[in-house]
Write an enzyme that holds these catalytic residues in place. Sequence first.
Site, PDB file in Angstrom:
ATOM      1  N   LYS A 128      10.019  -7.315   2.527  1.00  0.00           N
ATOM      2  CA  LYS A 128      11.239  -6.528   2.319  1.00  0.00           C
ATOM      3  C   LYS A 128      12.460  -7.403   2.560  1.00  0.00           C
ATOM      4  O   LYS A 128      12.538  -8.094   3.568  1.00  0.00           O
ATOM      5  CB  LYS A 128      11.263  -5.316   3.258  1.00  0.00           C
ATOM      6  CG  LYS A 128      12.522  -4.465   3.078  1.00  0.00           C
ATOM      7  CD  LYS A 128      12.403  -3.117   3.780  1.00  0.00           C
ATOM      8  CE  LYS A 128      12.748  -3.189   5.243  1.00  0.00           C
ATOM      9  NZ  LYS A 128      12.840  -1.856   5.855  1.00  0.00           N
ATOM     10  N   ARG A 164      10.243   5.440   6.909  1.00  0.00           N
ATOM     11  CA  ARG A 164       9.267   4.830   7.832  1.00  0.00           C
ATOM     12  C   ARG A 164       9.842   4.726   9.245  1.00  0.00           C
ATOM     13  O   ARG A 164       9.113   4.720  10.231  1.00  0.00           O
ATOM     14  CB  ARG A 164       8.721   3.517   7.281  1.00  0.00           C
ATOM     15  CG  ARG A 164       9.690   2.355   7.002  1.00  0.00           C
ATOM     16  CD  ARG A 164      10.285   1.787   8.219  1.00  0.00           C
ATOM     17  NE  ARG A 164      10.508   0.358   8.179  1.00  0.00           N
ATOM     18  CZ  ARG A 164      11.288  -0.270   9.028  1.00  0.00           C
ATOM     19  NH1 ARG A 164      12.008   0.395   9.925  1.00  0.00           N
ATOM     20  NH2 ARG A 164      11.408  -1.578   8.974  1.00  0.00           N
ATOM     21  N   ASP A 224      28.566  12.427  16.647  1.00  0.00           N
ATOM     22  CA  ASP A 224      28.911  11.148  15.999  1.00  0.00           C
ATOM     23  C   ASP A 224      30.352  10.826  16.401  1.00  0.00           C
ATOM     24  O   ASP A 224      31.164  11.753  16.570  1.00  0.00           O
ATOM     25  CB  ASP A 224      28.815  11.278  14.463  1.00  0.00           C
ATOM     26  CG  ASP A 224      28.788   9.914  13.762  1.00  0.00           C
ATOM     27  OD1 ASP A 224      27.724   9.547  13.225  1.00  0.00           O
ATOM     28  OD2 ASP A 224      29.840   9.224  13.747  1.00  0.00           O
ATOM     29  N   GLY A 237      18.628   2.428  16.784  1.00  0.00           N
ATOM     30  CA  GLY A 237      19.785   1.829  16.118  1.00  0.00           C
ATOM     31  C   GLY A 237      19.975   0.337  16.341  1.00  0.00           C
ATOM     32  O   GLY A 237      20.294  -0.402  15.420  1.00  0.00           O
ATOM     33  N   ALA A 238      19.751  -0.135  17.587  1.00  0.00           N
ATOM     34  CA  ALA A 238      20.072  -1.527  17.926  1.00  0.00           C
ATOM     35  C   ALA A 238      18.940  -2.457  17.499  1.00  0.00           C
ATOM     36  O   ALA A 238      17.776  -2.202  17.796  1.00  0.00           O
ATOM     37  CB  ALA A 238      20.310  -1.648  19.428  1.00  0.00           C
TER      38      ALA A 238
HETATM   39  N1  LIG Z   1      14.684   0.553  14.168  1.00  0.00           N
HETATM   40  C1  LIG Z   1      14.592   0.531  12.854  1.00  0.00           C
HETATM   41  O1  LIG Z   1      13.508   0.372  12.289  1.00  0.00           O
HETATM   42  C2  LIG Z   1      15.808   0.748  12.012  1.00  0.00           C
HETATM   43  C3  LIG Z   1      15.653   1.088  10.668  1.00  0.00           C
HETATM   44  C4  LIG Z   1      16.796   1.338   9.909  1.00  0.00           C
HETATM   45  C5  LIG Z   1      18.046   1.212  10.493  1.00  0.00           C
HETATM   46  N2  LIG Z   1      18.157   0.832  11.792  1.00  0.00           N
HETATM   47  C6  LIG Z   1      19.469   0.686  12.411  1.00  0.00           C
HETATM   48  O2  LIG Z   1      19.958   1.987  12.681  1.00  0.00           O
HETATM   49  C7  LIG Z   1      21.390   1.948  12.725  1.00  0.00           C
HETATM   50  C8  LIG Z   1      21.949   3.116  11.915  1.00  0.00           C
HETATM   51  O3  LIG Z   1      21.610   2.942  10.547  1.00  0.00           O
HETATM   52  P1  LIG Z   1      22.158   3.980   9.432  1.00  0.00           P
HETATM   53  O4  LIG Z   1      21.564   3.544   8.140  1.00  0.00           O
HETATM   54  O5  LIG Z   1      21.943   5.378   9.882  1.00  0.00           O
HETATM   55  O6  LIG Z   1      23.708   3.630   9.475  1.00  0.00           O
HETATM   56  P2  LIG Z   1      24.929   4.611   9.142  1.00  0.00           P
HETATM   57  O7  LIG Z   1      26.107   3.727   9.086  1.00  0.00           O
HETATM   58  O8  LIG Z   1      24.572   5.453   7.961  1.00  0.00           O
HETATM   59  O9  LIG Z   1      25.017   5.579  10.409  1.00  0.00           O
HETATM   60  C9  LIG Z   1      25.406   5.154  11.687  1.00  0.00           C
HETATM   61  C10 LIG Z   1      26.188   6.287  12.329  1.00  0.00           C
HETATM   62  O10 LIG Z   1      26.401   5.971  13.710  1.00  0.00           O
HETATM   63  C11 LIG Z   1      27.723   6.400  14.031  1.00  0.00           C
HETATM   64  N3  LIG Z   1      28.136   5.700  15.241  1.00  0.00           N
HETATM   65  C12 LIG Z   1      28.481   4.391  15.382  1.00  0.00           C
HETATM   66  N4  LIG Z   1      28.780   4.140  16.671  1.00  0.00           N
HETATM   67  C13 LIG Z   1      28.623   5.299  17.352  1.00  0.00           C
HETATM   68  C14 LIG Z   1      28.772   5.677  18.718  1.00  0.00           C
HETATM   69  N5  LIG Z   1      29.169   4.795  19.645  1.00  0.00           N
HETATM   70  N6  LIG Z   1      28.502   6.961  19.076  1.00  0.00           N
HETATM   71  C15 LIG Z   1      28.113   7.862  18.126  1.00  0.00           C
HETATM   72  N7  LIG Z   1      27.964   7.566  16.839  1.00  0.00           N
HETATM   73  C16 LIG Z   1      28.216   6.296  16.440  1.00  0.00           C
HETATM   74  C17 LIG Z   1      28.533   6.086  12.788  1.00  0.00           C
HETATM   75  O11 LIG Z   1      29.747   6.826  12.757  1.00  0.00           O
HETATM   76  C18 LIG Z   1      27.559   6.496  11.680  1.00  0.00           C
HETATM   77  O12 LIG Z   1      27.694   7.838  11.302  1.00  0.00           O
HETATM   78  C19 LIG Z   1      21.792   0.567  12.185  1.00  0.00           C
HETATM   79  O13 LIG Z   1      22.162  -0.284  13.251  1.00  0.00           O
HETATM   80  C20 LIG Z   1      20.534   0.080  11.519  1.00  0.00           C
HETATM   81  O14 LIG Z   1      20.417  -1.312  11.476  1.00  0.00           O
HETATM   82  C21 LIG Z   1      17.069   0.597  12.558  1.00  0.00           C
END
Ligand SMILES: NC(=O)c1ccc[n+]([C@@H]2O[C@H](COP(=O)([O-])OP(=O)(O)OC[C@H]3O[C@@H](n4cnc5c(N)ncnc54)[C@H](O)[C@@H]3O)[C@@H](O)[C@H]2O)c1
Length: 321
Positions: free
Chosen positions: A67, A110, A159, A222-223
Amino acid sequence: MLYLSERDVERILDVREVIEVVEEAFKALYKGRVLLPLRTRIESKKDGGDILSMPCIIEDFSLYTNKIVSVYPGNIEKGLSTIHAVIVAVDASNGVPLGLIEAGYLTALRTGAVSGVATKYLSRRDAEVLAIIGCGFQARTQAKGVGEVRKIEKIYAYDIVAERAERFAEEMSRKLKVEIEVVGTAREAVEKADIICTATTSNTPVIKREWLKPGVHINAIGAYTPNMREIDTETIIDAKVVVDMKEAALSEAGDIIIPIREGRYSEEKIYAELGEIVSGVKPGRTSDEEITVFKSVGLALQDNAAVYALLRKYIKELSMK
Ligand SMILES: NC(=O)c1ccc[n+]([C@@H]2O[C@H](COP(=O)([O-])OP(=O)(O)OC[C@H]3O[C@@H](n4cnc5c(N)ncnc54)[C@H](O)[C@@H]3O)[C@@H](O)[C@H]2O)c1
């Protein structure tokens, strides 16, 4: 060679079947039947984004996938998705390319599925209140994944951009048929929750230990870099921590790495990898009071498993036509 678009993936796959196949993949990982090098990440500081390459073979599925996934947190302000992805699938038995798959939705699916697996083993069986922190793209499949394994009666959504939480509530209350209340602080969202999913792009903790109920389970997804985190050090210290893969967590998960750097946590304190739990080598939750954390950085094996389920179902559909 096949080409499957985002729309094909959405039509063909659902979170329940991805949960099943992702659980199989974690069992295969534990048994040593997954070839999974650490992913490579190119950070484009100039453009404020990361592009990762994530190869994997799951021997049980005879499938190679790689990927290419990009994460551009600034995209959301431009009306673009934060994450874009494409997967190349190859028959691992003979090296023949099978297909190209647009994989933004598959990535979310996933990731929701692995939270579903973790929640099944780590949350209280009677858990019914879910908190979602960060209401973007991943939040939707987090709620779906958890909703597959626990009977959720109420969701609190928070959010930093209130409008995103409102949109999430409107859309997901309709899809999941669950009441969703938007709240003004992360604290209000988590203090009544039995399960919490953090799906933000934050670099600093979005939840604090003192806000948590005994017995809560947290999926922190997220991180994914050493300097990003969503969970404070106190929560990591007090919780039973399960990771997707130790090697990946220790090289990528700020939620674990920062407490270690502070000298307040150590590798040995990580309770288990998810594969050990789903294989029954270590028990998941063992009391109603313990706090559990599943820290996911996201593994290529989850993509491989989801692609396996996708291709299997697509070929079955074709044969029935
Ligand atoms: N663990 C995994 O396998 C995996 C897979 C996909 C994405 N991710 C990670 O997940 C995170 C989110 O991805 P996404 O596609 O949903 O992004 P996104 O931008 O669609 O959503 C992120 C949301 O978090 C909010 N946000 C940011 N900081 C915040 C805070 N301090 N408090 C509350 N809300 C806050 C933003 O306003 C936004 O709505 C990214 O960092 C991404 O890399 C991890």
